[in-house]
Design an enzyme around this catalytic site. Structure first.
Site, PDB file in Angstrom:
ATOM      1  NE  ARG A  31      -3.467  -0.323   2.688  1.00  0.00           N
ATOM      2  CZ  ARG A  31      -4.301  -0.525   3.723  1.00  0.00           C
ATOM      3  NH1 ARG A  31      -4.692   0.489   4.457  1.00  0.00           N
ATOM      4  NH2 ARG A  31      -4.718  -1.732   4.008  1.00  0.00           N
ATOM      5  CG  HIS A  77      -6.755  -0.686  -4.447  1.00  0.00           C
ATOM      6  ND1 HIS A  77      -5.467  -1.088  -4.162  1.00  0.00           N
ATOM      7  CD2 HIS A  77      -7.000   0.357  -3.624  1.00  0.00           C
ATOM      8  CE1 HIS A  77      -4.952  -0.303  -3.229  1.00  0.00           C
ATOM      9  NE2 HIS A  77      -5.861   0.577  -2.886  1.00  0.00           N
ATOM     10  CE1 TYR A 121     -22.797  16.278 -10.053  1.00  0.00           C
ATOM     11  CE2 TYR A 121     -21.408  16.434  -8.095  1.00  0.00           C
ATOM     12  CZ  TYR A 121     -22.661  16.399  -8.682  1.00  0.00           C
ATOM     13  OH  TYR A 121     -23.781  16.498  -7.899  1.00  0.00           O
TER      14      TYR A 121
END
Length: 557
Positions: A31, A77, A121
């Site tokens: 990570r 993931h 968006y």
């Protein structure tokens, strides 16, 4: 405590220790830290791979960010969607990455710390340079591993053509360790790599002739080179970053304005403006009359107006001293090498990348060679069929089934089953004169390719030359001029730099009272004038000493 209880406690401690170590290594490897080969953390690698899988290319229409985030989270993931979206956003911010990997459409945040729009968006696609990180992935150039639920495969590393660890940098906090690698100029890195390929014995000082230091996307200045050399030599170092400042004078009023056009990397512009206003309110900076953010689409511009007769250099030094217009950047060149975190020098990072590219080119060439040989094998069969066309047609017509035809061809012309199958699947249009010429031309071209691939695999010198050629192509396609200016001077801001230099009149009384006044306070008086009282005294006290000194002079008493 009984022996049984003590043994149970020891067993629990061992289990906790083992569990914590497994968790720590999971965070470190899976990570928080980038791989030294492609310079990416797993979430970056998975995001780019998922975009490639859905053909979200630089020259194709944009796709909704939420679509890509969903693919990354569902397939590769298994973490929160906000972490994945934040990663994609950062790869699309021109003030975060030196060479953006994602092309974003919509609000992706600003240098003022504004949040990006929600992922429903915004729209994204890969930047052209991102394709250089994924090039030849389909040619077995890297190992693939199973995803978290073992239903799909994902690349363990990308076959990148440029060292993204240096070019775009990286930062991350793992368990007990952290990395903070600044971005660099791709043209300088390519030049350094090319020289290191030619001369592997180069030291850090020689490499710094080609890679003089970090190159930040927000421009600015690096103040001093000692920290850069330490970081490149040992893996750790601290550099000082400064804003770019200019002084403009209004010819009509004579007033001067300090203009800030570039800020240090990762500094929030809005907070800098707020801090300057706060310092002016608290009288820490007394020489400024106003501060305004005049930034627009043309670029950054923070205007700080000076009061009359104030020295710009003094106010600038005060701004460096008390605001983030001067910051320190701690370089820690820590990355994952062979599944282990390791502190690296500049030369080690470049060497690991060269080794990675060598392996990628060799594996790519083996793949191309195998495919070329397989195709040449089929074309050899087709050539035999075309040379004996009438007999082949007669054999096929006389056969009762495809299997019988295949076996007959194999026996008659000493073909392989693959060649015989290709002959049976050959379309009738391949029998025309033009198509026959195409087969011969393709076969001749394949023989040349096979010879070239064998040359690559037999010569490390040829492989090194290919790496250099690819670096040159990258330089020509994406190289640009350095943005961050490196200033050799290492002088620190002293107390004198924060004080405007002017002459003062110092008066000392018999009783030990001291006062200073600027020389400008005193003026010549005409006849009958009373004059200005420099210092009031008690009835039994009087001025014993009076002298003129600079505000930068040392006063011993």
């Amino acid at each position: 405590m009984t022996i049984e209880t003590e043994q149970k406690t020891t067993s629990i401690e061992k289990e906790m220790k083992q569990s914590y170590l497994e968790y720590a290594m999971s965070v470190i490897i899976g990570r928080a830290l980038p791989d030294v080969r492609d310079g990416l953390k797993p979430v970056h690698r998975r995001s780019l791979y998922a975009m490639q899988q859905v053909r979200n290319d630089w020259n194709k229409p944009y796709k909704k960010s939420a679509r890509i985030v969903g693919d990354v989270m569902g397939k590769y993931h298994p973490h929160g969607d906000s972490a994945i979206y934040d990663t994609i956003v950062r790869m699309a911010q021109p003030f975060s990455l030196r060479y953006m990997l994602v092309d974003g459409q919509g609000n992706f945040g600003s240098v003022d710390g504004d949040s990006p729009a929600a992922m429903r968006y915004t729209e994204i696609r890969m930047q052209k340079i991102a394709h250089e990180m994924l090039a030849d992935l389909e040619k077995e150039t890297v190992d693939f591993i199973l995803n978290y639920d073992e239903t799909l495969e994902e690349p363990s590393v990308l076959p990148t053509k440029f060292p993204a660890l240096l070019v775009n940098g990286s930062s991350g906090i793992a368990v007990g360790m952290t990395t903070n690698i600044p971005p660099h100029n791709i043209r300088e890195v390519a030049a350094g790599l090319a020289q290191l390929i030619d001369d592997p014995s180069m030291d850090v000082a020689q490499l710094m002739e080609y890679i003089p230091g970090p190159d930040f996307p927000t421009y600015g200045h690096i103040f001093g080179t000692k920290g850069i050399h330490e970081a490149y030599s040992t893996g750790r170092g601290i550099i000082t970053l400064r804003a770019k400042v200019e002084v403009e004078e209004n010819k009509k009023t004579g007033h001067e304005t300090i203009v800030v056009t570039e800020l240090p990397y990762q500094v929030n512009k809005a907070r800098v403006v707020e801090k300057i206003a706060e310092l002016m309110r608290d009288k820490v900076i007394t020489g400024a009359s106003f501060v305004r953010d005049e930034s627009d689409r043309q670029g950054m511009r923070i205007a700080i107006g000076l009061k009359r007769d104030q020295m710009a250099e003094v106010v600038i030094n005060q701004l460096y001293k008390h605001t983030n217009m001067q910051t320190s950047f701690g370089i820690i060149l820590l990355a994952v090498v062979n599944n282990r975190p390791q502190l690296l020098t500049l030369k080690e990072i470049l060497t690991h990348f060269i080794d990675h590219r060598r392996q990628v080119i060799v594996r790519r060439t083996r793949f191309d060679l195998r495919k070329a040989q397989e195709r040449a094998h089929i074309l050899e069969g087709l050539k035999i069929a075309l040379d004996n066309l009438d007999e082949v047609v007669a054999l096929i017509r006389a056969s009762s089934s495809p299997d019988e035809a295949k076996n007959t061809l194999v026996e008659r012309f000493s073909l392989t089953l693959i060649q015989a199958q290709a002959i049976l699947e050959m379309r009738l249009q391949r029998l025309t004169g033009l198509e026959r010429d195409k087969i011969v031309s393709e076969y001749d071209a394949l023989l040349k390719d096979i010879t070239w691939y064998q040359t690559i695999l037999s010569s490390d010198e040829v492989v090194r030359g290919l790496i250099k050629d690819e670096l040159k192509e990258l330089d020509e396609a994406y190289g640009d001029d350095r943005r961050t200016v490196i200033v050799e001077s290492t002088a620190q801001i002293s107390i004198e730099d924060l004080i405007a230099e002017e002459d003062m009149v110092v008066t000392v009384t018999r009783s030990g009272y001291i006062k200073r006044n600027p020389v400008s306070l005193y003026a010549s008086q005409n006849r009958g004038g009373k004059g200005k009282t420099a210092m009031g005294t008690k009835s039994d006290d009087f001025v014993e000493h009076l002298f003129v000194a600079s505000t930068h002079a040392t006063f011993l008493f």
